[in-house]
Design an enzyme around this catalytic site. Structure first.
Site, PDB file in Angstrom:
ATOM      1  CD  GLU A 157     -13.659  14.463  26.586  1.00  0.00           C
ATOM      2  OE1 GLU A 157     -13.342  13.185  26.254  1.00  0.00           O
ATOM      3  OE2 GLU A 157     -12.995  15.216  26.521  1.00  0.00           O
ATOM      4  CD  GLU A 262     -11.465  20.461  27.614  1.00  0.00           C
ATOM      5  OE1 GLU A 262     -10.817  20.004  26.680  1.00  0.00           O
ATOM      6  OE2 GLU A 262     -11.958  20.010  28.707  1.00  0.00           O
TER       7      GLU A 262
END
Ligand code: G3I
Length: 372
Positions: A157, A262
């Site tokens: 991220e 995820e």
């Protein structure tokens, strides 16, 4: 017909799901010629306190990711102290169950202790000092599991929604090349490990373009990057399967593998925010945002099943580029979405319910495999 003995539809669906799960092929077997089917596991599964969950992990999955066990704050809580107790159990669990073992994650702006960026007097470190800390952490952690952890989420991220680099302390102190350095150090620590850039909402075209540019930059500089992780924190209404298709295609065109890292599908009302998995988001509790406290309506179960099926058709289309599809949790009870962005909600994002029973979404994904 004696309607008083007619079971409610939910019980019929659950019974059918249960019966069929016992006789159905396992997810990992249904997709064994396509990609790994993975699952994120937490301390209770790692530590053997969740025997039902561990049985599901062993029977249905062939890859594992650590939900938290290998994050900086867990393994390196103080400057001169590493704590590998849970991480060692995680890797041992993976080896015991013959799993493709993922390491998550080395460099992120979350779940990293404040000391990492400061000197003993509390002043921000300079570039060289922070690079030295980054290198020590990566050398120690990746080196410890060399040859045992097959794939690392090296940087997590790093991008804003518009595709620019997030102003993290890694970026502010070291500069934009902190990403290159992280991949370089990880490769030096374990040259055989698959090295992944991991992010959420990469289905957003602007963010996808930013990630493509990032990968191209690393490739141009000869920095080893092997994969892009599309986290896949989806909602019932976004992104579209077409956006997923486009994102996977964009990364596959770069010659790297793609991992869905995820995967979950949030069925609860959004809290007024667009597609995001930014863990810093917090929203006040509101009954309107938590409508399924007493169970998920059959209609929503079916929407969830249809949605998972639509995305697995996209994943199968890209079976040559996809290395794994990892679910972010074993059962609905384990999901981070029960507490984000609103604490204490009852969420239903995964394939197995709070009793560990397969949901219609489990059947839906198996049906897609049978379409091959
Ligand atoms: O370990 C402490 C414990 O000592 C304390 O008593 C407890 C009470 O607050 O907190 C525990 O830490 C929690 C940690 O999970 C371990 O359970 C944190 O509060 C909690 O915020 C943290 O949540 C994790 C979240 O990342 C935070 O960053 C979730 O479990 C985890 O599923 C989630 O995973 C992230 C991925 O790493 C990156 N992509 C997004 C994804 C979802 O947010």
């Amino acid at each position: 017909m004696d309607y008083c003995h007619l079971l409610p539809l939910g019980a019929v669906l659950a019974a059918a799901a249960f019966v069929s799960a016992q006789s159905a092929p396992a997810l990992k077997d249904a997709y064994k010629s396509d990609f790994y089917i993975g699952v994120a596991i937490g301390d209770t599964q790692i530590g053997g306190e969740d025997q039902r969950g561990d049985a599901l992990i062993d029977s249905q999955f062939n890859s594992i990711s650590p939900e938290n066990a290998l994050k900086w704050e867990e393994v390196h809580p103080q400057p001169d102290k590493y704590d590998f107790r849970m991480a060692d159990q995680y890797v041992a669990f993976g080896e015991q169950h013959h799993m493709f073992i993922v390491g998550h994650t080395l460099i992120w702006e979350r779940q990293v202790p404040a000391w990492v960026f400061h000197d003993a007097k509390g002043n921000l470190l300079g570039r060289d000092a922070l690079l030295a800390r980054m290198r020590d952490h990566i050398d120690t952690v990746v080196g410890r599991y060399k040859g045992r952890i097959q794939s690392w989420d090296v940087v997590n991220e790093a991008l804003n929604e518009d595709g620019t680099l997030r102003p993290s302390l890694w970026f502010k102190i070291i500069g934009p090349d902190y990403i290159e350095k992280a991949f370089q150090y990880a490769h030096e620590a374990d040259p055989a490990a698959q090295l992944t850039y991991n992010d959420y909402n990469l289905e957003n075209p602007a963010k996808c373009k930013g990630a493509v540019a990032l990968v191209k930059k690393l490739q141009a500089e000869g920095i080893p990057i092997n994969a892009v992780g599309i986290q896949g924190h989806l909602r019932l209404d976004s992104p579209t399967p077409e956006q997923e298709d486009a994102a996977i295609s964009a990364f596959a065109a770069l010659g790297v593998k793609v991992a869905i890292t995820e995967l979950d599908i949030d069925v609860l009302p959004s809290a007024g925010y667009g597609p995001t998995a930014d863990v810093s988001l917090r929203v006040r509790q509101d009954p309107k945002l938590n409508p399924y406290v007493n169970g998920l309506p059959d209609s929503v179960q079916q929407q969830l099943a249809d949605r998972y099926a639509a995305f697995f058709r996209v994943f199968l289309k890209h079976r040559g580029a996809l290395s794994r599809v990892t679910f972010w949790g074993v059962t609905d009870a384990d999901s981070w979405l029960n507490d984000w962005p609103v604490k204490g909600r009852t969420s239903y994002p995964l394939l197995f319910d709070r009793s560990g029973q397969p949901k219609p979404a489990f059947q839906g994904i198996l049906r897609v495999a049978s379409e091959k």
